[in-house]
Design a protein around this motif. Sequence first.
Motif, PDB file in Angstrom:
ATOM      1  N   ARG A   1       0.840  -1.196   0.000  1.00 44.12           N
ATOM      2  CA  ARG A   1       0.000   0.000   0.000  1.00 44.12           C
ATOM      3  C   ARG A   1       0.877   1.249   0.000  1.00 44.12           C
ATOM      4  O   ARG A   1       1.596   1.500   0.972  1.00 44.12           O
ATOM      5  CB  ARG A   1      -0.923   0.013   1.218  1.00 44.12           C
ATOM      6  CG  ARG A   1      -2.035   1.034   1.056  1.00 44.12           C
ATOM      7  CD  ARG A   1      -3.232   0.710   1.906  1.00 44.12           C
ATOM      8  NE  ARG A   1      -3.725  -0.652   1.693  1.00 44.12           N
ATOM      9  CZ  ARG A   1      -4.698  -1.193   2.414  1.00 44.12           C
ATOM     10  NH1 ARG A   1      -5.261  -0.521   3.391  1.00 44.12           N
ATOM     11  NH2 ARG A   1      -5.102  -2.419   2.166  1.00 44.12           N
TER      12      ARG A   1
ATOM     13  N   LEU B   1       3.322   3.396  -7.121  1.00 42.34           N
ATOM     14  CA  LEU B   1       1.882   3.620  -7.207  1.00 42.34           C
ATOM     15  C   LEU B   1       1.232   2.722  -8.250  1.00 42.34           C
ATOM     16  O   LEU B   1       0.016   2.800  -8.455  1.00 42.34           O
ATOM     17  CB  LEU B   1       1.621   5.094  -7.558  1.00 42.34           C
ATOM     18  CG  LEU B   1       2.262   6.105  -6.588  1.00 42.34           C
ATOM     19  CD1 LEU B   1       2.212   7.506  -7.156  1.00 42.34           C
ATOM     20  CD2 LEU B   1       1.562   6.065  -5.245  1.00 42.34           C
TER      21      LEU B   1
ATOM     22  N   LEU C   1      -2.691   1.501  -9.015  1.00 42.25           N
ATOM     23  CA  LEU C   1      -3.748   2.344  -8.469  1.00 42.25           C
ATOM     24  C   LEU C   1      -4.550   2.963  -9.605  1.00 42.25           C
ATOM     25  O   LEU C   1      -3.991   3.314 -10.652  1.00 42.25           O
ATOM     26  CB  LEU C   1      -3.160   3.459  -7.600  1.00 42.25           C
ATOM     27  CG  LEU C   1      -2.517   3.026  -6.281  1.00 42.25           C
ATOM     28  CD1 LEU C   1      -1.941   4.226  -5.563  1.00 42.25           C
ATOM     29  CD2 LEU C   1      -3.532   2.340  -5.389  1.00 42.25           C
ATOM     30  N   ASP C   2      -5.832   3.104  -9.385  1.00 42.10           N
ATOM     31  CA  ASP C   2      -6.697   3.693 -10.415  1.00 42.10           C
ATOM     32  C   ASP C   2      -6.260   5.121 -10.711  1.00 42.10           C
ATOM     33  O   ASP C   2      -5.973   5.899  -9.802  1.00 42.10           O
ATOM     34  CB  ASP C   2      -8.149   3.724  -9.920  1.00 42.10           C
ATOM     35  CG  ASP C   2      -8.709   2.318  -9.828  1.00 42.10           C
ATOM     36  OD1 ASP C   2      -8.130   1.427 -10.479  1.00 42.10           O
ATOM     37  OD2 ASP C   2      -9.689   2.117  -9.101  1.00 42.10           O
TER      38      ASP C   2
ATOM     39  N   THR D   1      -5.143  11.899  -1.975  1.00 43.75           N
ATOM     40  CA  THR D   1      -4.941  11.600  -0.553  1.00 43.75           C
ATOM     41  C   THR D   1      -5.261  12.827   0.300  1.00 43.75           C
ATOM     42  O   THR D   1      -5.167  12.770   1.522  1.00 43.75           O
ATOM     43  CB  THR D   1      -3.475  11.225  -0.286  1.00 43.75           C
ATOM     44  OG1 THR D   1      -2.663  12.367  -0.539  1.00 43.75           O
ATOM     45  CG2 THR D   1      -3.029  10.074  -1.163  1.00 43.75           C
TER      46      THR D   1
ATOM     47  N   TRP E   1      -3.679   6.132  -0.501  1.00 45.04           N
ATOM     48  CA  TRP E   1      -4.658   6.480  -1.527  1.00 45.04           C
ATOM     49  C   TRP E   1      -5.995   5.809  -1.243  1.00 45.04           C
ATOM     50  O   TRP E   1      -6.016   4.617  -0.880  1.00 45.04           O
ATOM     51  CB  TRP E   1      -4.154   6.059  -2.910  1.00 45.04           C
ATOM     52  CG  TRP E   1      -3.403   7.161  -3.564  1.00 45.04           C
ATOM     53  CD1 TRP E   1      -3.864   8.020  -4.504  1.00 45.04           C
ATOM     54  CD2 TRP E   1      -2.045   7.532  -3.307  1.00 45.04           C
ATOM     55  NE1 TRP E   1      -2.875   8.917  -4.833  1.00 45.04           N
ATOM     56  CE2 TRP E   1      -1.758   8.656  -4.125  1.00 45.04           C
ATOM     57  CE3 TRP E   1      -1.054   7.083  -2.464  1.00 45.04           C
ATOM     58  CZ2 TRP E   1      -0.529   9.287  -4.129  1.00 45.04           C
ATOM     59  CZ3 TRP E   1       0.174   7.712  -2.457  1.00 45.04           C
ATOM     60  CH2 TRP E   1       0.426   8.796  -3.284  1.00 45.04           C
TER      61      TRP E   1
ATOM     62  N   SER F   1      -7.302  -0.651  -3.421  1.00 47.54           N
ATOM     63  CA  SER F   1      -5.852  -0.764  -3.371  1.00 47.54           C
ATOM     64  C   SER F   1      -5.443  -1.964  -4.196  1.00 47.54           C
ATOM     65  O   SER F   1      -6.195  -2.906  -4.367  1.00 47.54           O
ATOM     66  CB  SER F   1      -5.373  -0.915  -1.939  1.00 47.54           C
ATOM     67  OG  SER F   1      -5.732  -2.171  -1.468  1.00 47.54           O
ATOM     68  N   ARG F   2      -4.244  -1.906  -4.635  1.00 39.13           N
ATOM     69  CA  ARG F   2      -3.736  -2.969  -5.476  1.00 39.13           C
ATOM     70  C   ARG F   2      -3.529  -4.229  -4.653  1.00 39.13           C
ATOM     71  O   ARG F   2      -3.091  -4.186  -3.515  1.00 39.13           O
ATOM     72  CB  ARG F   2      -2.405  -2.484  -6.025  1.00 39.13           C
ATOM     73  CG  ARG F   2      -1.601  -3.511  -6.681  1.00 39.13           C
ATOM     74  CD  ARG F   2      -0.262  -2.911  -6.976  1.00 39.13           C
ATOM     75  NE  ARG F   2       0.082  -1.980  -5.910  1.00 39.13           N
ATOM     76  CZ  ARG F   2       1.179  -1.290  -5.886  1.00 39.13           C
ATOM     77  NH1 ARG F   2       1.995  -1.377  -6.883  1.00 39.13           N
ATOM     78  NH2 ARG F   2       1.462  -0.481  -4.895  1.00 39.13           N
TER      79      ARG F   2
END
Lengths: 391, 303
Positions: free
Chosen positions: B6, B125, B128-129, B184, B294, B298-299
């Motif tokens: 994360r 990152l 992440l979308d 964020t 974020w 999450s991934r």
Amino acid sequence: MSTTARFALLPRDGLFCKDGRGWYTSDVGRSHSHPWPPPSTIRGALRAAWGQSLMARSSRTLSPAQWERETQDVALGPVLALLRPLGEDFAPEHRMWPVPADALAVDGRLQRLLPRRPTRGVATLGTEDDAALEALWRPVLPPGKPRSLQPFWTEDALSGWLRGETPKSRGQSGPPFRVDVRVTLNIDTQTAEPGMLYQTPILEMLCREPLGTGAREWALGLECTLPADAPDFPGGPLGLGGKRRLTLAERVTPALFAAPRGLPERSPGLRLILATPAQFQRGWLPDGLERAEYQGDPAWVGTLPGVEGQVVLRAALVNRPLELSTWDMVQRRARATRRLVPAGSVYFFERVDGRPFTALSTLWLAPWGNGREEGLGRVLPGHWNPEEMNT
Amino acid sequence: MSMEIRPYLLHALSPLHAGTGQSVGIIDLPIARLRATNIPFVPGSSLKGVLREARRSLPPAEWEALFGPLREVSGAAGDEAREGDHAGALVVGDARLVALPVRSFLGTFAWVSSPLLLELARRDLAGLDGLPGRMKRLPATGARVGAGSITVSPKQRRLLLEDLDLDAQVEPAVDAWARFLSRTWPEEEEGLRERFAVVDDETMSFLLETATQVETRVRIDPDTGTVVQGALWQEESLPAETLLVGVLAAGRSLRRGTELSATEVLERALKGTALLQLGGKATVGRGRCRLAAWPGVSREARP
């Protein structure tokens, strides 16, 4: 069923691969790191990642003994040092190789060290009580003071060297170290705990390009065998080296491990350079060779994996041993220290039947000696003409 | 999946002094930097220690599962293996600079980044979308800004940073990065968007050296009212408003009897971390930071 995975490891925050010297052996609180991670460290990280993925899939916690048992089939194949411009895909031209021990820099230029038959009355190689050792060929050193070489060679430089050509450049420096100082704070006083100020050397994998134009990054390319089909492995970051520093994984193609074009098809003699450290039963002496008589002299004669017919060892240019200390997670104690032949060491062979060596490319990154599952003993085959210095 | 990951944004609300404890230069107390690239960073070990203390309210078993057991004895004796020893489930990566506040002739200051810093952040990152695409390197000295930037002169399209005078072009990717980072920090989206600028890597190298905050401090002798002999020093900080990106990763709990998944470990570690005190010199106001992950999906695994 097992599967093969190939990926590059990109240590995000640098690497700390502590060697066997403890925190308290010399200067208090100071650790020492290997200049480049030994393959055993990488295999340890893969086993840990595999164990974690097993736990995540099965929702159970493995005991240390279960962990040891269920991850022991994770085997490491060839391991490569890689250096690429940031943002490019990995390709064979990004491979970096340990500098071969048969290279010498004198008067600002590189020279090949060519072994030649010993003559009577020269200095001995050892204690003069081992006739086979004394009978090994040795190179004649050129006049002048040798200069130290950079630890890595580029793909171009090594490919030429295997063909018998001498590169112009003295090589490439390795990734630099920084020193991280760490401390444990006492929560009551907010001051450093006595005896808990310590420092770790960190191998930085990100470098600036010359002239400040962008950056290049070091990475570890590896091929590994997993005990089950796991196409997404590792599927997340790994903890590599000391302090489980985060390491990202990126898929690579099999072409990254292929032999370079232009390797000679035939060679009168064979030169084997260690791409990774090797573990032999008798120290520096490769396995499969026995003391015998050859052409009237004592010699080490035997067979090599992947090489047709019997061979005789003609010369060995071996660097100082790599002392490798590893940690047993089950017994929770250090394993016995092993002495390995370091990467870059070079062995020279002739065939007993006098015929040339063929199909050198089949020996590309072939395993040699013990510890194959740890990625040890991978070799690079090169051309050698025994008569070059002996006519 | 080996570990869940994360990424987080670390925002310095006051000057941040994450030092090295050693110096060979003219600054007595420099900040930690990557040696080969000179990029400032906050060591993960520093953040982990702060998180460990910030999460003291967790049940002791969970707290130990997240961060690992504390040594009972300092020094060599503490290295002895103990029954039940285990590694912490949480791995804290270094936080690396992504944007540095730099004095600007227009707009007071600009959040300045570079293609290299953004490329490194992109890795952290990834997945992440809405992550913006790769920012191309600038072929020459110059800057890129978003539409509506208040840091460039409208007529001449120039970014005036400290004593640097840079040609600026409008680039949608800069806007996209500002919006992405501000996810964020939604209440400050407009402020970040109108001040975000990307300069070439060489100019950024210069700013990494010159745009940090260096303060000279003294200690006064109460009897004489003068500086104590030898008690004059310089210390360096990342200025307030600096943005850094880091990564938290976690596996399952390795503590016997404490079952926590990687997701649960991350949630417990991040909960209540809106404000943290990081780095040194806390008693003179250094190191107040905001840490935020974020929002949204999450991934779970890297591609």
